[in-house]
Scaffold this motif. Structure first.
Motif, PDB file in Angstrom:
ATOM      1  N   ASP A  12       0.829  -1.210   0.000  1.00  0.00           N
ATOM      2  CA  ASP A  12       0.000   0.000   0.000  1.00  0.00           C
ATOM      3  C   ASP A  12       0.863   1.260   0.000  1.00  0.00           C
ATOM      4  O   ASP A  12       0.563   2.229  -0.706  1.00  0.00           O
ATOM      5  CB  ASP A  12      -0.933   0.006   1.211  1.00  0.00           C
ATOM      6  N   LEU A  13       1.930   1.245   0.799  1.00  0.00           N
ATOM      7  CA  LEU A  13       2.846   2.388   0.816  1.00  0.00           C
ATOM      8  C   LEU A  13       3.483   2.587  -0.558  1.00  0.00           C
ATOM      9  O   LEU A  13       3.596   3.718  -1.044  1.00  0.00           O
ATOM     10  CB  LEU A  13       3.932   2.191   1.870  1.00  0.00           C
ATOM     11  N   HIS A  14       3.878   1.494  -1.171  1.00  0.00           N
ATOM     12  CA  HIS A  14       4.508   1.564  -2.486  1.00  0.00           C
ATOM     13  C   HIS A  14       3.538   2.110  -3.538  1.00  0.00           C
ATOM     14  O   HIS A  14       3.911   2.968  -4.349  1.00  0.00           O
ATOM     15  CB  HIS A  14       5.035   0.186  -2.894  1.00  0.00           C
ATOM     16  N   LEU A  15       2.307   1.628  -3.518  1.00  0.00           N
ATOM     17  CA  LEU A  15       1.313   2.108  -4.483  1.00  0.00           C
ATOM     18  C   LEU A  15       1.058   3.608  -4.324  1.00  0.00           C
ATOM     19  O   LEU A  15       0.999   4.343  -5.313  1.00  0.00           O
ATOM     20  CB  LEU A  15       0.006   1.332  -4.337  1.00  0.00           C
ATOM     21  N   ALA A  16       0.924   4.070  -3.081  1.00  0.00           N
ATOM     22  CA  ALA A  16       0.706   5.501  -2.831  1.00  0.00           C
ATOM     23  C   ALA A  16       1.907   6.312  -3.304  1.00  0.00           C
ATOM     24  O   ALA A  16       1.751   7.364  -3.939  1.00  0.00           O
ATOM     25  CB  ALA A  16       0.437   5.749  -1.349  1.00  0.00           C
ATOM     26  N   ASP A  17       3.105   5.820  -3.032  1.00  0.00           N
ATOM     27  CA  ASP A  17       4.326   6.509  -3.462  1.00  0.00           C
ATOM     28  C   ASP A  17       4.409   6.568  -4.982  1.00  0.00           C
ATOM     29  O   ASP A  17       4.753   7.609  -5.551  1.00  0.00           O
ATOM     30  CB  ASP A  17       5.556   5.796  -2.885  1.00  0.00           C
ATOM     31  N   GLN A  18       4.066   5.483  -5.651  1.00  0.00           N
ATOM     32  CA  GLN A  18       4.107   5.452  -7.112  1.00  0.00           C
ATOM     33  C   GLN A  18       3.091   6.421  -7.722  1.00  0.00           C
ATOM     34  O   GLN A  18       3.382   7.086  -8.719  1.00  0.00           O
ATOM     35  CB  GLN A  18       3.873   4.032  -7.637  1.00  0.00           C
ATOM     36  N   GLU A  19       1.918   6.526  -7.116  1.00  0.00           N
ATOM     37  CA  GLU A  19       0.911   7.471  -7.611  1.00  0.00           C
ATOM     38  C   GLU A  19       1.368   8.912  -7.405  1.00  0.00           C
ATOM     39  O   GLU A  19       1.162   9.770  -8.273  1.00  0.00           O
ATOM     40  CB  GLU A  19      -0.443   7.235  -6.929  1.00  0.00           C
ATOM     41  N   LEU A  20       1.990   9.187  -6.263  1.00  0.00           N
ATOM     42  CA  LEU A  20       2.519  10.528  -6.009  1.00  0.00           C
ATOM     43  C   LEU A  20       3.600  10.874  -7.026  1.00  0.00           C
ATOM     44  O   LEU A  20       3.593  11.966  -7.609  1.00  0.00           O
ATOM     45  CB  LEU A  20       3.073  10.624  -4.581  1.00  0.00           C
ATOM     46  N   LEU A  21       4.517   9.947  -7.266  1.00  0.00           N
ATOM     47  CA  LEU A  21       5.579  10.197  -8.241  1.00  0.00           C
ATOM     48  C   LEU A  21       5.026  10.383  -9.651  1.00  0.00           C
ATOM     49  O   LEU A  21       5.490  11.257 -10.395  1.00  0.00           O
ATOM     50  CB  LEU A  21       6.599   9.060  -8.218  1.00  0.00           C
ATOM     51  N   ALA A  22       4.037   9.596 -10.018  1.00  0.00           N
ATOM     52  CA  ALA A  22       3.442   9.720 -11.353  1.00  0.00           C
ATOM     53  C   ALA A  22       2.761  11.078 -11.517  1.00  0.00           C
ATOM     54  O   ALA A  22       2.915  11.740 -12.550  1.00  0.00           O
ATOM     55  CB  ALA A  22       2.440   8.590 -11.597  1.00  0.00           C
ATOM     56  N   ALA A  23       2.032  11.507 -10.504  1.00  0.00           N
ATOM     57  CA  ALA A  23       1.360  12.803 -10.570  1.00  0.00           C
ATOM     58  C   ALA A  23       2.379  13.936 -10.625  1.00  0.00           C
ATOM     59  O   ALA A  23       2.224  14.896 -11.390  1.00  0.00           O
ATOM     60  CB  ALA A  23       0.430  12.975  -9.366  1.00  0.00           C
ATOM     61  N   LYS A  24       3.440  13.831  -9.836  1.00  0.00           N
ATOM     62  CA  LYS A  24       4.466  14.888  -9.852  1.00  0.00           C
ATOM     63  C   LYS A  24       5.242  14.871 -11.170  1.00  0.00           C
ATOM     64  O   LYS A  24       5.628  15.925 -11.671  1.00  0.00           O
ATOM     65  CB  LYS A  24       5.395  14.741  -8.662  1.00  0.00           C
ATOM     66  N   ARG A  25       5.456  13.701 -11.743  1.00  0.00           N
ATOM     67  CA  ARG A  25       6.134  13.613 -13.043  1.00  0.00           C
ATOM     68  C   ARG A  25       5.337  14.382 -14.098  1.00  0.00           C
ATOM     69  O   ARG A  25       5.893  15.169 -14.869  1.00  0.00           O
ATOM     70  CB  ARG A  25       6.306  12.145 -13.442  1.00  0.00           C
ATOM     71  N   ILE A  26       4.018  14.187 -14.100  1.00  0.00           N
ATOM     72  CA  ILE A  26       3.149  14.915 -15.025  1.00  0.00           C
ATOM     73  C   ILE A  26       3.181  16.414 -14.718  1.00  0.00           C
ATOM     74  O   ILE A  26       3.201  17.248 -15.625  1.00  0.00           O
ATOM     75  CB  ILE A  26       1.708  14.359 -14.947  1.00  0.00           C
ATOM     76  N   ALA A  27       3.230  16.750 -13.450  1.00  0.00           N
ATOM     77  CA  ALA A  27       3.206  18.159 -13.043  1.00  0.00           C
ATOM     78  C   ALA A  27       4.454  18.912 -13.480  1.00  0.00           C
ATOM     79  O   ALA A  27       4.364  20.048 -13.944  1.00  0.00           O
ATOM     80  CB  ALA A  27       3.048  18.255 -11.523  1.00  0.00           C
ATOM     81  N   VAL A  28       5.634  18.306 -13.341  1.00  0.00           N
ATOM     82  CA  VAL A  28       6.881  19.030 -13.594  1.00  0.00           C
ATOM     83  C   VAL A  28       7.358  18.930 -15.042  1.00  0.00           C
ATOM     84  O   VAL A  28       8.229  19.688 -15.458  1.00  0.00           O
ATOM     85  CB  VAL A  28       8.003  18.601 -12.623  1.00  0.00           C
ATOM     86  N   GLU A  29       6.767  18.042 -15.810  1.00  0.00           N
ATOM     87  CA  GLU A  29       7.197  17.831 -17.194  1.00  0.00           C
ATOM     88  C   GLU A  29       7.134  19.097 -18.062  1.00  0.00           C
ATOM     89  O   GLU A  29       8.067  19.362 -18.825  1.00  0.00           O
ATOM     90  CB  GLU A  29       6.381  16.698 -17.817  1.00  0.00           C
ATOM     91  N   PRO A  30       6.066  19.920 -17.973  1.00  0.00           N
ATOM     92  CA  PRO A  30       6.033  21.128 -18.805  1.00  0.00           C
ATOM     93  C   PRO A  30       7.186  22.101 -18.514  1.00  0.00           C
ATOM     94  O   PRO A  30       7.533  22.919 -19.369  1.00  0.00           O
ATOM     95  CB  PRO A  30       4.684  21.769 -18.463  1.00  0.00           C
TER      96      PRO A  30
END
Length: 148
Positions: A12-30
């Motif tokens: 569960d911790l890993h899944l939450a961390d992966q979702e946070l990283l994915a969202a931040k990856r999308i956020a900082v890409e531009p």
């Protein structure tokens, strides 16, 4: 197998961390940044002149990984590095104007991710979640120490 998957909180911790990283990856890409680059710029904004080794510790990466990351940021003109005026073998790292602009764009978008997470919980729930995560961190550290 020692524990069934349904009992492993690490999943569960890993899944939450992966979702946070994915969202931040999308956020900082531009802004043309990766999440580790964003993290480094974020720390640099509050710690102008920090050494690469100290920056690596703050970003929780190895000094070798930080050296590569800083080389990329320097090559792109987002940071500048210069010898410390008293300790010539220490390079101070600072944001450039371009780096500050990239950080501002990335942080506006990353803050939206953090705000969405923040809004999901009441103040009391956020405090409780932080307490639970601190306990989890301590338990994991103790487990790792016991394996050494």
């Amino acid at each position: 197998m020692g524990m069934p998957a349904s009992d492993r909180l690490g999943i569960d911790l890993h899944l939450a961390d992966q979702e946070l990283l994915a969202a931040k990856r999308i956020a900082v890409e531009p802004a043309g940044l990766t999440v580790p680059q964003y993290a480094a710029l974020f720390v640099l904004a509050e710690n102008a002149g920090i050494s690469g080794a100290a920056l690596a510790r703050a970003c929780q990466v190895t000094p070798q990984a930080m050296a590569v990351l800083l080389r990329h940021l320097t090559d792109r003109g987002l940071v500048e590095r210069a010898p410390h005026r008293w300790h010539r073998n220490i390079l101070e790292t600072r944001l450039t104007d371009r780096g500050r602009a990239a950080l501002e764009l990335a942080d506006d978008r990353a803050s939206a991710v953090e705000q969405a997470l923040h809004a999901e919980f009441t103040s009391a729930e956020r405090d409780h979640l932080r307490q639970l995560l601190a306990r989890a961190t301590s338990a994991l550290r103790r487990a790792a120490d016991a394996l050494d």
